[in-house]
Design an enzyme around this catalytic site. Structure first.
Site, PDB file in Angstrom:
ATOM      1  N   MET A 137     -24.453 -13.400 -20.900  1.00 53.58           N
ATOM      2  CA  MET A 137     -23.460 -13.420 -21.990  1.00 53.58           C
ATOM      3  C   MET A 137     -22.687 -11.962 -22.213  1.00 53.58           C
ATOM      4  O   MET A 137     -23.365 -10.996 -21.680  1.00 53.58           O
ATOM      5  CB  MET A 137     -23.842 -14.007 -23.220  1.00 53.58           C
ATOM      6  CG  MET A 137     -24.297 -15.435 -22.972  1.00 53.58           C
ATOM      7  SD  MET A 137     -24.973 -16.214 -24.284  1.00 53.58           S
ATOM      8  CE  MET A 137     -23.556 -16.421 -25.573  1.00 53.58           C
ATOM      9  N   HIS A 138     -21.802 -12.120 -22.894  1.00 54.02           N
ATOM     10  CA  HIS A 138     -21.286 -10.673 -23.796  1.00 54.02           C
ATOM     11  C   HIS A 138     -20.585  -9.684 -22.728  1.00 54.02           C
ATOM     12  O   HIS A 138     -20.096  -8.860 -23.316  1.00 54.02           O
ATOM     13  CB  HIS A 138     -22.478  -9.950 -24.415  1.00 54.02           C
ATOM     14  CG  HIS A 138     -23.091 -10.937 -24.942  1.00 54.02           C
ATOM     15  ND1 HIS A 138     -22.722 -11.792 -26.158  1.00 54.02           N
ATOM     16  CD2 HIS A 138     -24.716 -10.992 -25.075  1.00 54.02           C
ATOM     17  CE1 HIS A 138     -23.700 -12.429 -26.916  1.00 54.02           C
ATOM     18  NE2 HIS A 138     -24.978 -12.018 -26.163  1.00 54.02           N
TER      19      HIS A 138
ATOM     20  N   ASP B 100     -26.178 -18.275 -20.812  1.00 56.41           N
ATOM     21  CA  ASP B 100     -27.442 -18.310 -20.062  1.00 56.41           C
ATOM     22  C   ASP B 100     -28.378 -19.183 -20.930  1.00 56.41           C
ATOM     23  O   ASP B 100     -29.077 -20.095 -20.338  1.00 56.41           O
ATOM     24  CB  ASP B 100     -28.110 -17.113 -19.635  1.00 56.41           C
ATOM     25  CG  ASP B 100     -27.911 -15.925 -20.765  1.00 56.41           C
ATOM     26  OD1 ASP B 100     -27.471 -16.435 -21.839  1.00 56.41           O
ATOM     27  OD2 ASP B 100     -28.232 -14.830 -20.263  1.00 56.41           O
TER      28      ASP B 100
END
Length: 485
Positions: free
Chosen positions: A79-80, A236
């Site tokens: 992520m991110h 995830d």
């Protein structure tokens, strides 16, 4: 057949699951991280695509009939990360990853620009999130920012490369700080605070909804009978939750991986940003989740094993299956800072209470207990946001230690469950989402929990001793913080 693709930081995994939800085969391809400066963490987006193609190529060699029968593909991803694309949809620079810490100053700037950030996104601004990274690029690489036409998260870039469509789903989008998490839609105010608009964002879908089809050349390359349908997929942790069947409100799990996650599924948006709780959308409709995150969980055990130059298993074996009392030594597992509840990137770990009579076993037990105490901080932060956990499945490499599970049950005050497969990953959850996108089935019918092989309850004699030890441990953070200020 259904194919789950998990785009991680250290590797890409491709996993085949059949119609009975049995894992038929999987293949991993390693990735590397580039760190051009201290605190920086980057990857070339094309490396993810090449790794996916390599992984599926390998499965085609070993399981050609199963690959040919794939009907759906699901994506799970780190992520991110910020992938900045120009007008030609090609990356303008390496992706800035979730564990990149360069945008500390931009976090404060973002919150000052948009005071409603925490209320709308459910999270405080942290360098790991995507939005502050764009402010950093705007400040330090203005030409690249000016050329940016589309911003994608890692798995959305892989989808673009495999399908030609720019689509993202709710669980991953919630980790960008651009999503109105309660409304499950992009926030115009959040985007404006970083100099962007909806035109720079992909289309949003739910994780279990259809989200593109595989390119014709890849269908031919892999000998598939027809172009598989992609699901929206999941970030995830949400993909791992789907794999664990943690989609019903009230379900919870604890991940003892490199970092640690205490997850709780909720039926509504329940933020607590003041204590660094992450409140995100889940990968299935009308469902949300909360996460408390600690930055050094199983990696704390790996660290002391490295210091002592021995294997983790050799450290755990003398401890047996169950503690008789808390260790006289205490350990703060802040080896790389801490997320929940402190949001402290500067703090570092420590041992305290060491005496001549304390040996290796006392120190190793203290490491395990320090991680458990940090999870207790997460438990209480989630409780402050309205979520009381009644029990949790435990996954990740640390779940293999029964001694550690005993500590966790006694510290947290609720039963923990050891699973038949304690290392269920995001690729299996992604394969389940692929099935949902193809079949339209009820997620509750597909996303069933794995078999629990053991329930470990708090010990009525030992648990009170851990309550006292936790109280002492919590008094250490303010002193350590003061000493490092």
């Amino acid at each position: 057949m259904f194919l789950g693709l998990d785009i991680g930081t250290s590797s890409v995994k491709a996993l085949l699951a059949d119609g009975e939800q049995r894992v038929v085969a999987s293949h991993d391809v390693a990735l590397t991280v580039q760190r051009p400066h201290p605190g920086f963490s980057e990857q070339a987006p094309q490396a993810w695509v090449e790794a996916v193609i390599s992984a599926v190529d390998a499965l085609k060699v070993t399981h050609p009939k199963e690959i040919a029968a794939v009907e759906g593909i699901g994506l799970s991803g780190q992520m991110h990360g910020a992938v900045l694309l120009g007008a030609d949809h090609q990356p303008l620079r390496p992706a800035i990853l979730w564990n990149d810490g360069r945008s500390h100053a931009e976090c404060a700037e973002l919150e000052a620009r948009w005071p409603d950030l925490r209320a709308v996104t459910g999270n405080k601004a942290m360098p790991g999130f995507t939005a502050p990274k764009l402010l950093w690029v705007a400040r330090h690489e203005p030409a690249i920012f000016a050329a940016t036409r589309l911003v994608l998260l890692p798995k959305a870039y892989v989808r673009l490369a495999l399908t030609g469509e720019a689509i993202e789903e709710m669980s991953d989008a919630a980790g960008s700080l651009w999503l109105d998490v309660g409304r499950r839609d992009w926030s115009d105010a959040a985007l404006a605070a970083t100099g962007l608009s909806r035109e720079a964002m992909p289309r949003l879908v739910e994780g279990s909804e259809p989200a593109g089809r595989l390119r014709a050349d890849l269908v031919a390359r892999w000998g598939m009978a027809k172009a598989p349908l992609f699901a929206g997929g999941a970030g995830d942790n949400a993909a791992g939750a789907v794999g664990l069947g943690a989609i019903r409100p009230g379900s919870a799990f604890l991940s003892l991986g490199t970092s640690g996650v205490l997850w709780a599924t909720t039926d509504r948006f329940l933020p607590n940003p003041a204590h660094a709780v992450h409140a995100f959308c889940h990968a299935v409709p009308k469902t949300w989740h909360q996460m408390g995150v600690i930055l050094s969980a199983a990696s704390s055990l790996a660290w002391i094993a490295g210091v002592l130059q021995t294997k983790e298993s050799a450290l755990l074996a003398p401890l047996g299956d169950k503690p008789v009392a808390p260790s006289p030594v205490q350990f703060l597992p802040y080896l790389s800072g801490e997320r929940t509840p402190h949001d402290d990137a500067v703090i570092r770990g420590a041992f305290t209470g060491l005496a001549h009579e304390n040996g290796r076993e006392a120190m190793v037990q203290a490491v395990l207990e320090g991680v458990a105490f940090a999870f207790a901080d997460c438990r209480d932060a989630l409780a402050a946001a309205g979520t009381d956990i009644a029990g949790a499945d435990v996954i990740g490499g640390g779940s293999r230690s029964r001694f550690w599970l005993e500590i966790l049950a006694n510290v947290l005050g609720f039963p923990v469950y050891r699973l038949a497969d304690g290392e269920t990953g995001g690729a299996f959850g992604a394969a389940r989402l692929a099935r949902l996108a193809v079949s339209g089935e009820d997620p509750l019918a597909v996303c069933t929990p794995p078999h629990r092989v053991e329930t470990i309850e708090p010990d009525p004699v030992l648990a009170p001793a851990y309550v006292e030890a936790l109280a002492r441990w919590r008094g250490l953070y303010p002193a350590l913080r003061s000493a490092t200020a």
